[in-house]
Write a protein that holds these residues in place. Structure first.
Motif, PDB file in Angstrom:
ATOM      1  N   ALA A 192      -3.926   3.925  -9.778  1.00 38.64           N
ATOM      2  CA  ALA A 192      -5.053   4.299  -9.010  1.00 38.64           C
ATOM      3  C   ALA A 192      -6.256   3.834  -9.637  1.00 38.64           C
ATOM      4  CB  ALA A 192      -5.360   5.831  -8.948  1.00 38.64           C
ATOM      5  N   ASP A 193      -7.314   3.260  -8.934  1.00 36.14           N
ATOM      6  CA  ASP A 193      -8.667   2.729  -9.466  1.00 36.14           C
ATOM      7  C   ASP A 193      -9.782   3.383  -8.688  1.00 36.14           C
ATOM      8  OD1 ASP A 193      -8.798   1.500  -6.960  1.00 36.14           O
ATOM      9  OD2 ASP A 193      -8.755  -0.534  -7.642  1.00 36.14           O
ATOM     10  N   THR A 194      -9.496   4.359  -7.944  1.00 37.28           N
ATOM     11  CA  THR A 194     -10.661   5.144  -7.310  1.00 37.28           C
ATOM     12  C   THR A 194     -10.258   6.578  -7.425  1.00 37.28           C
ATOM     13  OG1 THR A 194     -11.296   3.334  -6.188  1.00 37.28           O
ATOM     14  CG2 THR A 194     -12.196   5.228  -5.430  1.00 37.28           C
ATOM     15  N   ILE A 195     -11.049   7.440  -7.725  1.00 34.99           N
ATOM     16  CA  ILE A 195     -10.894   8.934  -7.654  1.00 34.99           C
ATOM     17  C   ILE A 195     -11.743   9.560  -6.486  1.00 34.99           C
ATOM     18  CG2 ILE A 195     -11.104  11.191  -8.842  1.00 34.99           C
ATOM     19  CD1 ILE A 195     -10.863   9.200 -11.563  1.00 34.99           C
ATOM     20  N   ILE A 196     -11.155  10.563  -5.770  1.00 35.13           N
ATOM     21  CA  ILE A 196     -11.982  11.168  -4.749  1.00 35.13           C
ATOM     22  C   ILE A 196     -12.006  12.546  -5.046  1.00 35.13           C
ATOM     23  CG2 ILE A 196     -11.982  11.739  -2.261  1.00 35.13           C
ATOM     24  CD1 ILE A 196     -10.317   9.074  -1.763  1.00 35.13           C
ATOM     25  N   TRP A 197     -13.095  13.095  -5.106  1.00 31.89           N
ATOM     26  CA  TRP A 197     -13.428  14.527  -5.295  1.00 31.89           C
ATOM     27  C   TRP A 197     -14.015  15.158  -3.975  1.00 31.89           C
ATOM     28  CZ3 TRP A 197     -11.701  16.842  -9.645  1.00 31.89           C
ATOM     29  CH2 TRP A 197     -11.419  15.818 -10.631  1.00 31.89           C
ATOM     30  N   GLY A 198     -13.788  16.277  -3.933  1.00 32.52           N
ATOM     31  CA  GLY A 198     -14.628  17.209  -2.928  1.00 32.52           C
ATOM     32  C   GLY A 198     -15.877  17.736  -3.555  1.00 32.52           C
ATOM     33  N   ARG A 199     -16.881  17.924  -2.887  1.00 34.48           N
ATOM     34  CA  ARG A 199     -18.099  18.663  -3.477  1.00 34.48           C
ATOM     35  C   ARG A 199     -17.866  19.851  -4.376  1.00 34.48           C
ATOM     36  NH1 ARG A 199     -20.887  22.803  -2.430  1.00 34.48           N
ATOM     37  NH2 ARG A 199     -19.902  23.148  -0.627  1.00 34.48           N
TER      38      ARG A 199
ATOM     39  N   HIS B  16     -14.728   8.356   5.739  1.00 34.79           N
ATOM     40  CA  HIS B  16     -15.007   7.394   4.341  1.00 34.79           C
ATOM     41  C   HIS B  16     -13.637   7.154   3.853  1.00 34.79           C
ATOM     42  CE1 HIS B  16     -19.388   7.609   4.025  1.00 34.79           C
ATOM     43  NE2 HIS B  16     -19.567   9.309   4.542  1.00 34.79           N
ATOM     44  N   VAL B  17     -12.613   8.105   3.860  1.00 34.37           N
ATOM     45  CA  VAL B  17     -11.299   7.708   3.199  1.00 34.37           C
ATOM     46  C   VAL B  17     -10.678   6.654   4.034  1.00 34.37           C
ATOM     47  CG1 VAL B  17      -9.172   8.819   2.641  1.00 34.37           C
ATOM     48  CG2 VAL B  17     -11.238  10.022   2.022  1.00 34.37           C
ATOM     49  N   ARG B  18     -10.711   6.865   5.250  1.00 33.87           N
ATOM     50  CA  ARG B  18     -10.237   5.763   5.990  1.00 33.87           C
ATOM     51  C   ARG B  18     -10.609   4.234   5.797  1.00 33.87           C
ATOM     52  NH1 ARG B  18     -10.066   9.412  10.904  1.00 33.87           N
ATOM     53  NH2 ARG B  18      -7.678   9.882  11.174  1.00 33.87           N
ATOM     54  N   GLU B  19     -12.037   4.412   5.602  1.00 29.95           N
ATOM     55  CA  GLU B  19     -12.780   2.771   5.083  1.00 29.95           C
ATOM     56  C   GLU B  19     -11.951   2.564   3.747  1.00 29.95           C
ATOM     57  OE1 GLU B  19     -16.794   3.796   5.738  1.00 29.95           O
ATOM     58  OE2 GLU B  19     -16.672   3.743   8.022  1.00 29.95           O
ATOM     59  N   LEU B  20     -12.096   3.657   2.871  1.00 22.43           N
ATOM     60  CA  LEU B  20     -11.733   3.095   1.578  1.00 22.43           C
ATOM     61  C   LEU B  20     -10.133   2.605   1.667  1.00 22.43           C
ATOM     62  CD1 LEU B  20     -13.199   6.246  -0.557  1.00 22.43           C
ATOM     63  CD2 LEU B  20     -13.732   3.669  -0.824  1.00 22.43           C
ATOM     64  N   LYS B  21      -9.641   3.098   2.403  1.00 19.91           N
ATOM     65  CA  LYS B  21      -8.068   2.819   2.259  1.00 19.91           C
ATOM     66  C   LYS B  21      -7.910   1.413   2.835  1.00 19.91           C
ATOM     67  CE  LYS B  21      -4.658   5.520   3.682  1.00 19.91           C
ATOM     68  NZ  LYS B  21      -3.414   6.104   3.440  1.00 19.91           N
ATOM     69  N   GLU B  22      -8.653   0.962   3.749  1.00 19.92           N
ATOM     70  CA  GLU B  22      -8.615  -0.351   4.488  1.00 19.92           C
ATOM     71  C   GLU B  22      -9.480  -1.499   3.690  1.00 19.92           C
ATOM     72  OE1 GLU B  22      -7.354  -1.266   7.190  1.00 19.92           O
ATOM     73  OE2 GLU B  22      -6.550   0.720   7.717  1.00 19.92           O
ATOM     74  N   ALA B  23     -10.125  -0.895   2.663  1.00 24.24           N
ATOM     75  CA  ALA B  23     -10.915  -2.100   1.598  1.00 24.24           C
ATOM     76  C   ALA B  23      -9.980  -2.468   0.426  1.00 24.24           C
ATOM     77  CB  ALA B  23     -12.107  -1.126   1.154  1.00 24.24           C
ATOM     78  N   PRO B  24     -10.041  -3.671   0.043  1.00 25.19           N
ATOM     79  CA  PRO B  24      -9.281  -4.158  -1.071  1.00 25.19           C
ATOM     80  C   PRO B  24      -9.406  -3.058  -2.430  1.00 25.19           C
ATOM     81  CG  PRO B  24     -11.103  -5.440  -0.740  1.00 25.19           C
ATOM     82  CD  PRO B  24     -11.360  -4.458   0.213  1.00 25.19           C
ATOM     83  N   GLY B  25      -8.190  -3.018  -3.258  1.00 22.40           N
ATOM     84  CA  GLY B  25      -8.350  -2.219  -4.140  1.00 22.40           C
ATOM     85  C   GLY B  25      -6.919  -1.815  -4.772  1.00 22.40           C
ATOM     86  N   GLY B  26      -7.074  -0.980  -5.715  1.00 21.56           N
ATOM     87  CA  GLY B  26      -5.602  -0.217  -5.899  1.00 21.56           C
ATOM     88  C   GLY B  26      -5.707   1.171  -5.566  1.00 21.56           C
TER      89      GLY B  26
END
Length: 182
Positions: free
Chosen positions: A44-51, A104-114
């Motif tokens: 994983a190279d990006t972390i997602i948190w809820g507020r 936002h998460v859908r867009e992150l999944k489509e973007a390049p990265g780990g």
């Protein structure tokens, strides 16, 4: 497409939190606390948190030391919130994604990265599960039953079949299980 991984402690009866958001059921197992995050750091190279879970996590991890803390502090963090006035500057490398978290998460999944990893909270995880965006569940199953609390699976429209990729037991009675949703 980047995989979305849910990393969560749960109880044997499937709750991420107990009544009143209690987390007292979590077993602290030094071996497990180091092993799973080290595996996660490789994918994983990006972390997602809820507020809601972001603030207490930021307070803890910005003062913690060690490899896990170093990774959490250095890794880009996306904070999902419907409130655009939330300040996320207390934790380095954090960005607010205000509005529709699922979009936002859908867009992150489509973007390049780990890989993307979501640590919580319950509402955030539940919304991503309901939108069928989760690819893997990395679960620390604690030897406790709480009877009620916050479940990541409550309210989903249809059941899901998961495939067990790995499972390990630890002396504390905790089970580390990784399930694939795809």
């Amino acid at each position: 497409m980047r995989p979305l991984i849910v990393f969560s402690d749960i109880t044997v009866d499937g709750f991420m939190t107990g009544p009143d958001n209690d987390l007292g059921f979590m077993v602290q197992d030094d071996e497990l606390s180091e092993e799973l995050p080290r595996e996660l750091m490789r994918v994983a190279d990006t972390i997602i948190w809820g507020r809601t879970s972001f603030a207490p996590s930021a307070m803890y991890w910005t003062k913690a030391a060690g490899a896990v803390a170093d990774w959490l502090n250095a890794t880009p963090k996306i904070v999902l919130s419907s409130d655009s006035s939330i300040d996320v500057s207390a934790w380095p490398n954090s960005t607010l994604a205000a509005g529709d978290g699922v979009r936002h998460v859908r867009e992150l999944k489509e973007a390049p990265g780990g890989g993307l990893v979501v640590f919580g909270g319950v509402t955030t995880v539940r919304s991503l599960v309901a939108a069928d965006l989760v690819d893997e569940y990395w679960l620390k199953i604690n030897p406790a039953v709480v009877g009620r609390g916050g479940s990541m699976f409550s309210g989903i429209a249809a059941g899901r079949t998961l495939t067990l990729r790995s499972a390990r037991t630890f002396p504390s009675g905790t089970i580390a299980a990784i399930y694939s949703a795809r």
